[in-house]
Enzyme design. Structure first.
Site, PDB file in Angstrom:
ATOM      1  N   ASP A  36     -17.014 -59.035  66.310  1.00 46.30           N
ATOM      2  CA  ASP A  36     -15.971 -58.611  67.256  1.00 46.30           C
ATOM      3  C   ASP A  36     -16.554 -58.829  68.648  1.00 46.30           C
ATOM      4  O   ASP A  36     -16.689 -57.906  69.416  1.00 46.30           O
ATOM      5  CB  ASP A  36     -15.561 -57.149  67.029  1.00 46.30           C
ATOM      6  CG  ASP A  36     -16.738 -56.178  67.096  1.00 46.30           C
ATOM      7  OD1 ASP A  36     -17.901 -56.612  66.931  1.00 46.30           O
ATOM      8  OD2 ASP A  36     -16.503 -54.977  67.319  1.00 46.30           O
ATOM      9  N   ASP A  68     -22.990 -58.551  69.821  1.00 43.65           N
ATOM     10  CA  ASP A  68     -22.590 -59.584  68.855  1.00 43.65           C
ATOM     11  C   ASP A  68     -22.991 -60.960  69.373  1.00 43.65           C
ATOM     12  O   ASP A  68     -23.494 -61.800  68.620  1.00 43.65           O
ATOM     13  CB  ASP A  68     -21.068 -59.600  68.656  1.00 43.65           C
ATOM     14  CG  ASP A  68     -20.526 -58.324  68.068  1.00 43.65           C
ATOM     15  OD1 ASP A  68     -20.303 -58.280  66.845  1.00 43.65           O
ATOM     16  OD2 ASP A  68     -20.306 -57.381  68.845  1.00 43.65           O
ATOM     17  N   PHE A 115     -19.786 -46.762  65.873  1.00 39.16           N
ATOM     18  CA  PHE A 115     -18.544 -47.413  66.300  1.00 39.16           C
ATOM     19  C   PHE A 115     -17.870 -48.233  65.197  1.00 39.16           C
ATOM     20  O   PHE A 115     -16.670 -48.072  64.931  1.00 39.16           O
ATOM     21  CB  PHE A 115     -18.821 -48.310  67.510  1.00 39.16           C
ATOM     22  CG  PHE A 115     -17.605 -49.061  67.991  1.00 39.16           C
ATOM     23  CD1 PHE A 115     -16.666 -48.455  68.801  1.00 39.16           C
ATOM     24  CD2 PHE A 115     -17.390 -50.382  67.608  1.00 39.16           C
ATOM     25  CE1 PHE A 115     -15.534 -49.136  69.226  1.00 39.16           C
ATOM     26  CE2 PHE A 115     -16.265 -51.072  68.024  1.00 39.16           C
ATOM     27  CZ  PHE A 115     -15.335 -50.451  68.844  1.00 39.16           C
ATOM     28  N   ASN A 116     -18.594 -49.150  64.551  1.00 41.67           N
ATOM     29  CA  ASN A 116     -17.963 -50.030  63.575  1.00 41.67           C
ATOM     30  C   ASN A 116     -17.325 -49.253  62.426  1.00 41.67           C
ATOM     31  O   ASN A 116     -16.257 -49.610  61.934  1.00 41.67           O
ATOM     32  CB  ASN A 116     -18.970 -51.044  63.020  1.00 41.67           C
ATOM     33  CG  ASN A 116     -19.335 -52.109  64.029  1.00 41.67           C
ATOM     34  OD1 ASN A 116     -18.602 -52.362  64.975  1.00 41.67           O
ATOM     35  ND2 ASN A 116     -20.495 -52.731  63.836  1.00 41.67           N
ATOM     36  N   THR A 122     -21.192 -57.675  61.709  1.00 39.47           N
ATOM     37  CA  THR A 122     -21.601 -56.885  62.873  1.00 39.47           C
ATOM     38  C   THR A 122     -20.394 -56.316  63.606  1.00 39.47           C
ATOM     39  O   THR A 122     -20.430 -56.111  64.816  1.00 39.47           O
ATOM     40  CB  THR A 122     -22.469 -57.733  63.831  1.00 39.47           C
ATOM     41  OG1 THR A 122     -21.711 -58.856  64.299  1.00 39.47           O
ATOM     42  CG2 THR A 122     -23.724 -58.223  63.135  1.00 39.47           C
ATOM     43  N   ASN A 166     -14.762 -54.274  69.247  1.00 34.98           N
ATOM     44  CA  ASN A 166     -15.147 -53.977  70.628  1.00 34.98           C
ATOM     45  C   ASN A 166     -14.034 -54.356  71.599  1.00 34.98           C
ATOM     46  O   ASN A 166     -13.797 -53.683  72.608  1.00 34.98           O
ATOM     47  CB  ASN A 166     -16.413 -54.760  71.012  1.00 34.98           C
ATOM     48  CG  ASN A 166     -17.662 -54.253  70.332  1.00 34.98           C
ATOM     49  OD1 ASN A 166     -17.880 -53.060  70.245  1.00 34.98           O
ATOM     50  ND2 ASN A 166     -18.491 -55.178  69.855  1.00 34.98           N
ATOM     51  N   HIS A 222     -28.293 -53.732  68.570  1.00 32.06           N
ATOM     52  CA  HIS A 222     -27.682 -53.341  67.299  1.00 32.06           C
ATOM     53  C   HIS A 222     -27.405 -54.553  66.402  1.00 32.06           C
ATOM     54  O   HIS A 222     -27.958 -54.672  65.309  1.00 32.06           O
ATOM     55  CB  HIS A 222     -26.369 -52.584  67.545  1.00 32.06           C
ATOM     56  CG  HIS A 222     -26.504 -51.354  68.376  1.00 32.06           C
ATOM     57  ND1 HIS A 222     -27.229 -50.258  67.973  1.00 32.06           N
ATOM     58  CD2 HIS A 222     -25.995 -51.052  69.601  1.00 32.06           C
ATOM     59  CE1 HIS A 222     -27.156 -49.318  68.906  1.00 32.06           C
ATOM     60  NE2 HIS A 222     -26.418 -49.776  69.898  1.00 32.06           N
ATOM     61  N   ASP A 223     -26.542 -55.434  66.873  1.00 28.03           N
ATOM     62  CA  ASP A 223     -26.119 -56.563  66.043  1.00 28.03           C
ATOM     63  C   ASP A 223     -27.212 -57.610  65.834  1.00 28.03           C
ATOM     64  O   ASP A 223     -27.355 -58.136  64.723  1.00 28.03           O
ATOM     65  CB  ASP A 223     -24.866 -57.198  66.632  1.00 28.03           C
ATOM     66  CG  ASP A 223     -23.690 -56.226  66.648  1.00 28.03           C
ATOM     67  OD1 ASP A 223     -23.738 -55.228  65.908  1.00 28.03           O
ATOM     68  OD2 ASP A 223     -22.727 -56.462  67.400  1.00 28.03           O
TER      69      ASP A 223
END
Length: 310
Positions: free
Chosen positions: A10, A15, A168-169, A126, A39, A241-242
């Site tokens: 996203d 990402d 979040f995801n 992700t 996102n 994160h991703d």
């Protein structure tokens, strides 16, 4: 042989960094990049993905395929405060997009590629898990035909990053996450905030990337992202994160995992999207997820910097 991979994104700031790491690694045969609402909107995520491929000079080599434009059962929930209105922190704002998304839908692309390469495809997710949940519902055999699924999402030992309990995801589409966790994937790895919060990109790391187009992009795209992270956490850095999920696909040795039964809360006033990990076996359910608990953060950051500088 290169690892056959589909990236599901996203495309916000991290990402995009994950895409850079995957493509620049030279160790992945990226079959395609599927996009999803998260996102930012589906259209913005697709546009951002195309821009990153143009930055890499790979826009004609890797197809971008649009997927779900909203969660399975909920409204959209964007993260503009963190990623900026465009999702890339204002970076590449003057870059025109020269390519269009490929024909077809992300769900069908995932299914078709897994059928074409049974037992060989790694899915690196992700973003909210809407596309994968839809694929599982449409073609349940997918579960036993992928090589593995690596998900950036959830948190099992700490606090959330969008609510006190939810990452979040998972929060954006908890119903999709629940379907994926319960689908029966033999190799499903959860790369959650427990480890991604330890993979911190600092200003010194960005200096090490040098004055290249990619180095300048990373510096510009993460500037506001770092400010938001400092406001919330008091640290001048930002969590990768991703990219860490991509790093785990490249080298499983970067993380320590343990198998547990994991489920996702979908019917709570306060805790929707919480990843519930049964550490003590109280639910007497068979383990379904390889949960990342520790990470060799310095080793990962060296890999990230080395790859993007190459």
């Amino acid at each position: 042989m290169k690892k056959k991979v589909i990236l599901d994104v996203d495309t916000g700031i991290d990402d995009a960094l994950g895409i850079l790491l995957a493509v620049r690694s030279g160790e992945m045969d990226v079959l395609g990049i599927t996009t999803v609402n998260g996102n930012v909107s589906l259209d913005q995520a697709t546009k951002n993905t195309c821009k990153i491929l143009q930055l890499l000079g790979m826009e004609h080599e890797i197809p971008v395929i649009k997927g779900a434009n909203k969660p399975l059962m909920r409204g959209t929930f964007f993260e503009h405060r963190v990623h900026g209105h465009d999702g890339l922190g204002g970076a590449l704002s003057d870059m025109p997009v020269h390519i269009q998304a490929a024909e077809g839908h992300a769900v069908d692309f995932i299914i078709d590629q897994v059928k074409r390469h049974p037992g060989e495809v790694t899915l690196v997710m992700t973003a909210p898990l809407t596309n994968l949940a839809l694929a599982v519902m449409k073609y349940p055999e997918l579960v036993h035909q992928v090589q593995e699924v690596i998900v950036m999402g959830g948190v099992v030992q700490g606090f959330g990053n969008v609510t006190p309990t939810a990452e979040f995801n998972m929060y954006v589409d908890p119903e999709a996450a629940k379907i994926v966790c319960q689908a029966g994937f033999p190799a499903l790895t959860l790369v959650g905030l427990d480890v991604t919060r330890k993979a911190l990109l600092t200003e010194e790391h960005i200096r090490q990337l040098g004055d290249s187009p990619i180095g300048r992009y990373v510096k510009e795209s993460t500037a506001a992202y770092m400010e938001r992270y400092y406001e919330r956490n008091g640290v001048r850095a930002c969590a990768l994160h991703d990219p860490l999920a991509v790093g785990v696909a490249l080298n499983k040795g970067l993380v320590t995992t343990k198998q547990y039964y994991v489920d996702v809360e979908t019917r709570s006033e306060l805790c929707d999207g919480q990843t519930v990990c049964d550490f003590q076996g109280r639910l007497a359910r068979e383990a379904n997820v390889h949960v990342c608990l520790e990470v060799s953060a310095d080793e990962f950051l060296q890999l990230f910097i080395r790859t993007l500088r190459a």
